[in-house]
Design a protein around this motif. Structure first.
Motif, PDB file in Angstrom:
ATOM      1  N   ASP A 154       0.267  -4.679  11.516  1.00 16.40           N
ATOM      2  CA  ASP A 154       1.718  -4.417  11.478  1.00 16.40           C
ATOM      3  C   ASP A 154       2.412  -4.961  12.723  1.00 16.40           C
ATOM      4  O   ASP A 154       3.510  -5.534  12.632  1.00 16.40           O
ATOM      5  N   ARG A 155       1.761  -4.792  13.880  1.00 15.06           N
ATOM      6  CA  ARG A 155       2.360  -5.314  15.124  1.00 15.06           C
ATOM      7  C   ARG A 155       2.424  -6.837  15.085  1.00 15.06           C
ATOM      8  O   ARG A 155       3.436  -7.433  15.484  1.00 15.06           O
ATOM      9  N   ALA A 156       1.350  -7.446  14.614  1.00 11.42           N
ATOM     10  CA  ALA A 156       1.318  -8.915  14.538  1.00 11.42           C
ATOM     11  C   ALA A 156       2.376  -9.430  13.568  1.00 11.42           C
ATOM     12  O   ALA A 156       3.063 -10.424  13.847  1.00 11.42           O
ATOM     13  N   GLU A 157       2.526  -8.747  12.432  1.00 10.23           N
ATOM     14  CA  GLU A 157       3.528  -9.166  11.455  1.00 10.23           C
ATOM     15  C   GLU A 157       4.934  -9.005  12.011  1.00 10.23           C
ATOM     16  O   GLU A 157       5.802  -9.862  11.769  1.00 10.23           O
ATOM     17  N   GLU A 158       5.169  -7.940  12.741  1.00  8.99           N
ATOM     18  CA  GLU A 158       6.491  -7.731  13.343  1.00  8.99           C
ATOM     19  C   GLU A 158       6.823  -8.845  14.329  1.00  8.99           C
ATOM     20  O   GLU A 158       7.954  -9.351  14.352  1.00  8.99           O
ATOM     21  N   GLU A 159       5.838  -9.238  15.133  1.00 12.51           N
ATOM     22  CA  GLU A 159       6.052 -10.315  16.100  1.00 12.51           C
ATOM     23  C   GLU A 159       6.330 -11.637  15.387  1.00 12.51           C
ATOM     24  O   GLU A 159       7.243 -12.383  15.758  1.00 12.51           O
ATOM     25  N   LEU A 160       5.536 -11.924  14.349  1.00  9.03           N
ATOM     26  CA  LEU A 160       5.726 -13.166  13.599  1.00  9.03           C
ATOM     27  C   LEU A 160       7.065 -13.170  12.866  1.00  9.03           C
ATOM     28  O   LEU A 160       7.751 -14.196  12.818  1.00  9.03           O
ATOM     29  N   ASP A 161       7.421 -12.019  12.291  1.00  9.41           N
ATOM     30  CA  ASP A 161       8.699 -11.923  11.581  1.00  9.41           C
ATOM     31  C   ASP A 161       9.874 -12.111  12.535  1.00  9.41           C
ATOM     32  O   ASP A 161      10.887 -12.734  12.177  1.00  9.41           O
ATOM     33  N   ALA A 162       9.743 -11.565  13.748  1.00  7.84           N
ATOM     34  CA  ALA A 162      10.821 -11.710  14.734  1.00  7.84           C
ATOM     35  C   ALA A 162      10.971 -13.176  15.142  1.00  7.84           C
ATOM     36  O   ALA A 162      12.094 -13.698  15.248  1.00  7.84           O
TER      37      ALA A 162
END
Length: 247
Positions: A154-162
């Motif tokens: 979830d943290r990795a996806e949030e960073e990539l999405d940002a």
């Protein structure tokens, strides 16, 4: 089609942003946590099935133990009553006394057999309880690993999405400065050519298909007006000329 050289060069900026968006999307899809979570979830499902089976076995053993203990108690009570009758002296008939004594012996053997059954069931129940305890710990351990992997994903996806959102915003700004007809052509080619619609001509080589232009193709590009939108003869992508094109 004609477009100002500056607008054509902006296509390279847009292409770079589109390439980055594709890379981010691919990275999001292929995060190692996805495979890790899938594997852990599979293990967790199997362990939970085993745990349910062990709990069911323990529950069955508990009922069986209760039933066996009740049987022992019933035989013991009957034996006590028979012994009390024998000790009371109320029975005087030799035959009745003999029958009663035989019954007491039989009940004693029966009680022993039932107590053996109780012990056997208790051993099975204890084994099932140990299995339940072991599986409960393993389920908790795998669940903790799953939760950790999920949090990391979830943290990795949030960073990539940002980052993707920032890149998409920048792309929108750059694309807004490019003529609509040029953007339409770029988008059409990009869709047809696997995500690359414009490529730089660098040192006489198309960076879209990585093929060096032959002399005839180079002469055609040299002869084209500065604002002419030229296409690579090999991959049909928009070929953007710069000072490093080798013309």
């Amino acid at each position: 089609m004609n477009a100002a050289p500056a607008d054509q060069i902006r296509l390279l900026d847009i292409q770079a942003l589109d390439t980055r968006l594709s890379q981010l999307a691919h990275k999001r899809r292929t995060l190692p946590e996805h495979a890790e979570i899938e594997s852990l979830t599979k293990d967790l499902t199997q362990l939970r099935d085993l745990l349910v089976a062990a709990q069911t076995e323990e529950s069955d053993c508990a009922r069986e133990q209760t039933k066996a203990e009740q049987d022992v108690d019933q035989v013991r009570q009957r034996a006590v009553r028979d012994q009390q009758r024998l000790d009371s002296g109320a029975i005087t008939s030799p035959k009745d006394l003999e029958n009663l004594q035989k019954e007491i012996v039989s009940l004693s053997k029966r009680q022993g057999d039932l107590e053996d059954v109780v012990l056997e069931v208790m051993e099975r129940r204890e084994s099932a309880q140990e299995r339940v305890s072991e599986l409960t710990e393993r389920v908790s351990s795998v669940q903790a690993k799953t939760d950790d992997a999920t949090a990391r994903r979830d943290r990795a996806e949030e960073e990539l999405d940002a980052e993707a959102a920032a890149v998409a915003k920048e792309r929108e700004l750059v694309a807004g400065s490019v003529p609509a007809d040029l953007m339409k052509l770029y988008e059409k080619i990009r869709e047809q050519q696997g995500g690359v619609g414009a490529a730089r001509l660098f040192q006489r080589r198309c960076e879209g298909c990585h093929i060096e232009l032959n002399i005839t193709e180079l002469n055609d590009v040299r002869a084209a007006a500065a604002d002419a939108v030229v296409r690579c003869e090999n991959c049909r992508r928009i070929l953007v000329r710069t000072s490093e094109s080798g013309l």
